[in-house]
Design an enzyme around this catalytic site. Sequence first.
Site, PDB file in Angstrom:
ATOM      1  N   ASN A  37      69.514  53.251  10.282  1.00 27.29           N
ATOM      2  CA  ASN A  37      68.699  54.426   9.980  1.00 27.29           C
ATOM      3  C   ASN A  37      69.555  55.624   9.578  1.00 27.29           C
ATOM      4  OD1 ASN A  37      66.456  56.036   9.760  1.00 27.29           O
ATOM      5  ND2 ASN A  37      65.820  55.843  11.894  1.00 27.29           N
ATOM      6  N   HIS A 122      53.891  53.516  22.403  1.00 26.61           N
ATOM      7  CA  HIS A 122      54.291  54.916  22.480  1.00 26.61           C
ATOM      8  C   HIS A 122      53.056  55.811  22.514  1.00 26.61           C
ATOM      9  CE1 HIS A 122      58.601  54.412  20.679  1.00 26.61           C
ATOM     10  NE2 HIS A 122      58.311  53.486  21.568  1.00 26.61           N
ATOM     11  N   ARG A 147      55.226  54.036  26.943  1.00 29.94           N
ATOM     12  CA  ARG A 147      56.180  55.132  26.989  1.00 29.94           C
ATOM     13  C   ARG A 147      55.432  56.428  26.723  1.00 29.94           C
ATOM     14  NH1 ARG A 147      60.955  56.366  22.687  1.00 29.94           N
ATOM     15  NH2 ARG A 147      59.296  57.682  21.840  1.00 29.94           N
ATOM     16  N   TYR A 159      61.556  65.528  20.776  1.00 27.27           N
ATOM     17  CA  TYR A 159      61.727  64.131  20.399  1.00 27.27           C
ATOM     18  C   TYR A 159      60.508  63.305  20.815  1.00 27.27           C
ATOM     19  CZ  TYR A 159      62.799  59.273  20.649  1.00 27.27           C
ATOM     20  OH  TYR A 159      62.698  57.915  20.511  1.00 27.27           O
ATOM     21  N   ASP A 210      61.640  58.479  27.709  1.00 29.94           N
ATOM     22  CA  ASP A 210      62.917  58.518  26.992  1.00 29.94           C
ATOM     23  C   ASP A 210      63.460  59.940  26.994  1.00 29.94           C
ATOM     24  OD1 ASP A 210      65.070  58.200  25.324  1.00 29.94           O
ATOM     25  OD2 ASP A 210      63.927  57.462  23.601  1.00 29.94           O
ATOM     26  N   HIS A 212      66.395  60.570  25.706  1.00 31.49           N
ATOM     27  CA  HIS A 212      67.057  60.576  24.405  1.00 31.49           C
ATOM     28  C   HIS A 212      68.405  61.289  24.407  1.00 31.49           C
ATOM     29  CE1 HIS A 212      66.841  60.080  19.919  1.00 31.49           C
ATOM     30  NE2 HIS A 212      66.228  58.989  20.345  1.00 31.49           N
ATOM     31  N   GLU A 236      64.869  56.193  30.152  1.00 36.39           N
ATOM     32  CA  GLU A 236      65.714  55.666  29.072  1.00 36.39           C
ATOM     33  C   GLU A 236      66.705  56.708  28.564  1.00 36.39           C
ATOM     34  OE1 GLU A 236      65.010  54.412  24.397  1.00 36.39           O
ATOM     35  OE2 GLU A 236      63.351  54.268  25.815  1.00 36.39           O
ATOM     36  N   GLU A 262      70.346  51.530  22.978  1.00 34.23           N
ATOM     37  CA  GLU A 262      69.856  51.274  21.621  1.00 34.23           C
ATOM     38  C   GLU A 262      70.895  51.619  20.559  1.00 34.23           C
ATOM     39  OE1 GLU A 262      67.222  55.021  20.136  1.00 34.23           O
ATOM     40  OE2 GLU A 262      66.377  53.885  21.793  1.00 34.23           O
ATOM     41  N   ARG A 283      69.400  47.845  26.264  1.00 35.22           N
ATOM     42  CA  ARG A 283      68.516  48.006  25.107  1.00 35.22           C
ATOM     43  C   ARG A 283      69.191  47.746  23.765  1.00 35.22           C
ATOM     44  NH1 ARG A 283      64.248  50.129  24.351  1.00 35.22           N
ATOM     45  NH2 ARG A 283      64.863  51.816  22.936  1.00 35.22           N
ATOM     46  N   HIS A 312      65.388  47.784  21.951  1.00 32.71           N
ATOM     47  CA  HIS A 312      64.864  48.785  21.030  1.00 32.71           C
ATOM     48  C   HIS A 312      63.945  48.098  20.015  1.00 32.71           C
ATOM     49  CE1 HIS A 312      64.961  52.399  18.570  1.00 32.71           C
ATOM     50  NE2 HIS A 312      65.500  51.759  17.546  1.00 32.71           N
ATOM     51  N   ASP A 316      62.554  51.756  12.773  1.00 36.35           N
ATOM     52  CA  ASP A 316      63.789  51.643  11.991  1.00 36.35           C
ATOM     53  C   ASP A 316      64.353  50.234  12.022  1.00 36.35           C
ATOM     54  OD1 ASP A 316      64.531  51.780  14.646  1.00 36.35           O
ATOM     55  OD2 ASP A 316      66.260  53.072  14.313  1.00 36.35           O
ATOM     56  N   GLU A 339      60.219  46.927  23.233  1.00 35.85           N
ATOM     57  CA  GLU A 339      59.580  48.081  22.605  1.00 35.85           C
ATOM     58  C   GLU A 339      58.824  47.636  21.352  1.00 35.85           C
ATOM     59  OE1 GLU A 339      60.787  52.564  21.046  1.00 35.85           O
ATOM     60  OE2 GLU A 339      62.327  51.006  21.134  1.00 35.85           O
ATOM     61  N   TRP A 402      70.821  64.849  19.662  1.00 32.45           N
ATOM     62  CA  TRP A 402      69.436  64.623  19.278  1.00 32.45           C
ATOM     63  C   TRP A 402      68.953  63.304  19.893  1.00 32.45           C
ATOM     64  CZ3 TRP A 402      66.525  60.903  16.789  1.00 32.45           C
ATOM     65  CH2 TRP A 402      65.192  61.256  16.552  1.00 32.45           C
TER      66      TRP A 402
END
Length: 402
Positions: A37, A122, A147, A159, A210, A212, A236, A262, A283, A312, A316, A339, A402
């Site tokens: 990605n 999600h 999630r 996010y 998550d 992130h 996560e 991930e 993951r 994951h 993507d 996921e 991020w």
Amino acid sequence: MKIERLQTIVTCPGRNFVTVKIETDQGVYGLGDATLNGRELAVKSYLEDHVFPCLVGRDPRNIEDIWQYLYRGAYWRRGPVTMTAIAAIDMALWDILGKLAGMPVYRMLGGKSRQGLMVYGHATGRDHAEAVEEVQRHIEQGYKAIRVQSGVPGLEKVYGVGKAAGQYEPAQKGLPIEEAWDTALYLRHTPELFRKVREAVGFEPHLLHDAHHRLTPMEAGRLGKDLEPYRLFWLEDATPAENQEAFRLIRQHTTTPLAVGEVFNSIWDCKDLIQQQLVDYIRATIVHAGGITHVRRIADFAALHQVRTGFHGATDLSPVCMAAAVNFGLWAPNFGIQELMPHNALTDEVFPHSYRFEDGYLVMDDVPGLGVDIDEALACQYPYERAYLPVARLRDGSMWNW
């Protein structure tokens, strides 16, 4: 039997995907996912300029030797571009092997350990009320695990939460957008979100969250402790995992299960985390961690330490990788959860596949190989479009994760 032709197919049916197609001199072909990605063309170049010429004429059935050749033979090992390229080749070779044997890849790995893969969807909301509604909607759709992410008052973007209700796609066309982040607001907001969700739906559905990579180890430990009354399935990516030892501090402060990986691309990224049982779920994805051949080693190593898989599965990853993940999860004895961010209808049309969602699980038909194909004519109608993931800055302007 020899490898006769290799090619990459880049398509953008709503988002960018890179697919490898390997054809043999006997007319059998296999597909692999090479999508990274925001760096898709780097993998395409690595494959076409440095990998494909080395594979023509080799026996596609020698999967292990080819994997070792691409990993050891490059000298410059690991890294997301290299391991994504290796993964694409590896998936395509397993696809070929399954077709030659007339068996699904999960049979080649050792057969089924389960009938289906429990998945998590999600549920996202711009505020608590909308997030609760999305959780309830997912339960109605049959999801057993969900999630939950929500907007944070005082932050324009968070996010996992889009500008409108519905499917969230983080990659945006054009150059990277920049988002502001405030950890203190997030830490005050998130436990209250899960209190409201549990009040609304009870404790039967599994709930996940998550972070992130946004937190320091101590902040992650505090969040995990604050979330303990709501019995999360996992927290996560609580903190960046370059320093694997950081998870020891989190572990000392919370019993909330931890998931990570991930962005990992080899067993070395998670060796200490697994061996010292600092996480509960790994993951790493098949597409970014060297393909089925290498992820199998990660899963086997994890099984020795009572760590389960939780791969994951965002958009993507193309349906080629998802098909590989379903095959792998049907076999893996220490599978935990998968996921699932469903692709749009156009992507499913470009990549017809045999896996499907049924009552909270992914199941697949008993078809040879990975059970996925690509409509090349349709794929060519949707050329590559530059797109990036966002970047994050703290309120003072400094870069953050991020």
